[in-house]
Every structure is written in C-alpha cells, then in structure tokens.
Scaffold this motif. Structure first.
Motif, PDB file in Angstrom:
ATOM      1  N   SER A  38      -1.521  17.187  -8.885  1.00 23.08           N
ATOM      2  CA  SER A  38      -2.332  17.897  -9.949  1.00 23.08           C
ATOM      3  C   SER A  38      -1.394  19.075 -10.068  1.00 23.08           C
ATOM      4  N   PRO A  47       3.648  19.846 -23.336  1.00 25.76           N
ATOM      5  CA  PRO A  47       2.685  18.812 -23.031  1.00 25.76           C
ATOM      6  C   PRO A  47       3.388  17.389 -23.015  1.00 25.76           C
ATOM      7  N   GLY A  50       2.462  12.162 -26.967  1.00 27.46           N
ATOM      8  CA  GLY A  50       1.640  11.011 -27.045  1.00 27.46           C
ATOM      9  C   GLY A  50       2.100  10.243 -28.562  1.00 27.46           C
ATOM     10  N   SER A  55      -0.207   6.900 -25.113  1.00 28.57           N
ATOM     11  CA  SER A  55      -0.920   8.320 -25.466  1.00 28.57           C
ATOM     12  C   SER A  55      -0.660   9.175 -24.200  1.00 28.57           C
ATOM     13  N   ALA A  56      -0.827  10.551 -24.684  1.00 30.07           N
ATOM     14  CA  ALA A  56      -0.639  11.511 -23.678  1.00 30.07           C
ATOM     15  C   ALA A  56      -1.625  11.175 -22.401  1.00 30.07           C
ATOM     16  N   GLU A  57      -2.609  10.872 -22.649  1.00 28.72           N
ATOM     17  CA  GLU A  57      -3.609  10.341 -21.354  1.00 28.72           C
ATOM     18  C   GLU A  57      -2.810   9.230 -20.509  1.00 28.72           C
ATOM     19  N   TYR A  58      -2.439   8.121 -21.337  1.00 26.45           N
ATOM     20  CA  TYR A  58      -1.794   6.974 -20.428  1.00 26.45           C
ATOM     21  C   TYR A  58      -0.654   7.663 -19.793  1.00 26.45           C
ATOM     22  N   ARG A  59       0.259   8.564 -20.639  1.00 31.50           N
ATOM     23  CA  ARG A  59       1.582   8.901 -19.784  1.00 31.50           C
ATOM     24  C   ARG A  59       1.038   9.889 -18.502  1.00 31.50           C
ATOM     25  N   GLU A  60       0.063  10.485 -18.554  1.00 36.14           N
ATOM     26  CA  GLU A  60      -0.415  11.302 -17.518  1.00 36.14           C
ATOM     27  C   GLU A  60      -0.950  10.406 -16.355  1.00 36.14           C
ATOM     28  N   PHE A  61      -1.677   9.402 -16.681  1.00 33.42           N
ATOM     29  CA  PHE A  61      -1.980   8.293 -15.845  1.00 33.42           C
ATOM     30  C   PHE A  61      -0.945   7.683 -14.890  1.00 33.42           C
ATOM     31  N   THR A  63       2.130   8.805 -14.954  1.00 30.31           N
ATOM     32  CA  THR A  63       2.906   9.889 -14.139  1.00 30.31           C
ATOM     33  C   THR A  63       2.204  10.166 -12.634  1.00 30.31           C
ATOM     34  N   ARG A  64       0.910  10.564 -12.736  1.00 32.29           N
ATOM     35  CA  ARG A  64       0.137  10.558 -11.567  1.00 32.29           C
ATOM     36  C   ARG A  64       0.199   9.418 -10.674  1.00 32.29           C
TER      37      ARG A  64
END
Length: 78
Positions: A38, A47, A50, A55-61, A63-64
């Motif tokens: 985090s 940012p 996306g 999507s940006a949310e998928y890329r965050e998932f 990447t995490r």
C-alpha cells in the motif's frame, strides 16, 4: 545491498518508471506485507492507467498481487 528488492514498472502508468521510494517501501521489514505494498502504491508518480486493456482498478489489483508475491518470493518477509 545485494538483498535489496529493486523494481521497475511498465504498463501500470502512462510511462515506465523506477523510484527508490517504492523500493524503500517494499524493503521496509518494520511493517506488514500489505502495508509495504500500500505504501509503495502511494508513491506511484501518476495515476494507474484505465483503458481498453484494463481498468485502473484491475491494474491496481494485479500490481498489488505481483508486488506481494515478489516480496514473498525474494525473501523480504521475516
């Protein structure tokens, strides 16, 4: 230090990058794995993208997940 985790990113943001602040976060053994990841994401210079590829949310998932697995596999968890 040869044991230090080093990372570079491409495809997460609009340009490739490598930042020592992200590496410092990932190598900080004083905090949990989740906190390391985090904290590293907070240092991204732009940012997350996306677009049609994700999507940006998928890329965050993704990447995490990848950062967590990287730290675990490279022995950064004690």
């Amino acid at each position: 230090d040869k044991r230090r985790i080093k990372v570079a990113f491409s495809g997460a943001c609009a340009f490739p990058f490598r930042l020592s602040e992200i590496e410092d976060d990932l190598n900080n053994e004083a905090v949990s794995l989740g906190e390391r990841v985090s904290n590293a994401l907070k240092h991204f210079p732009a940012p997350l993208l996306g677009d049609l590829l994700g999507s940006a949310e998928y890329r965050e998932f993704v990447t995490r997940k990848l950062l967590g697995e990287t730290v675990e596999k490279l022995g950064g968890i004690k």
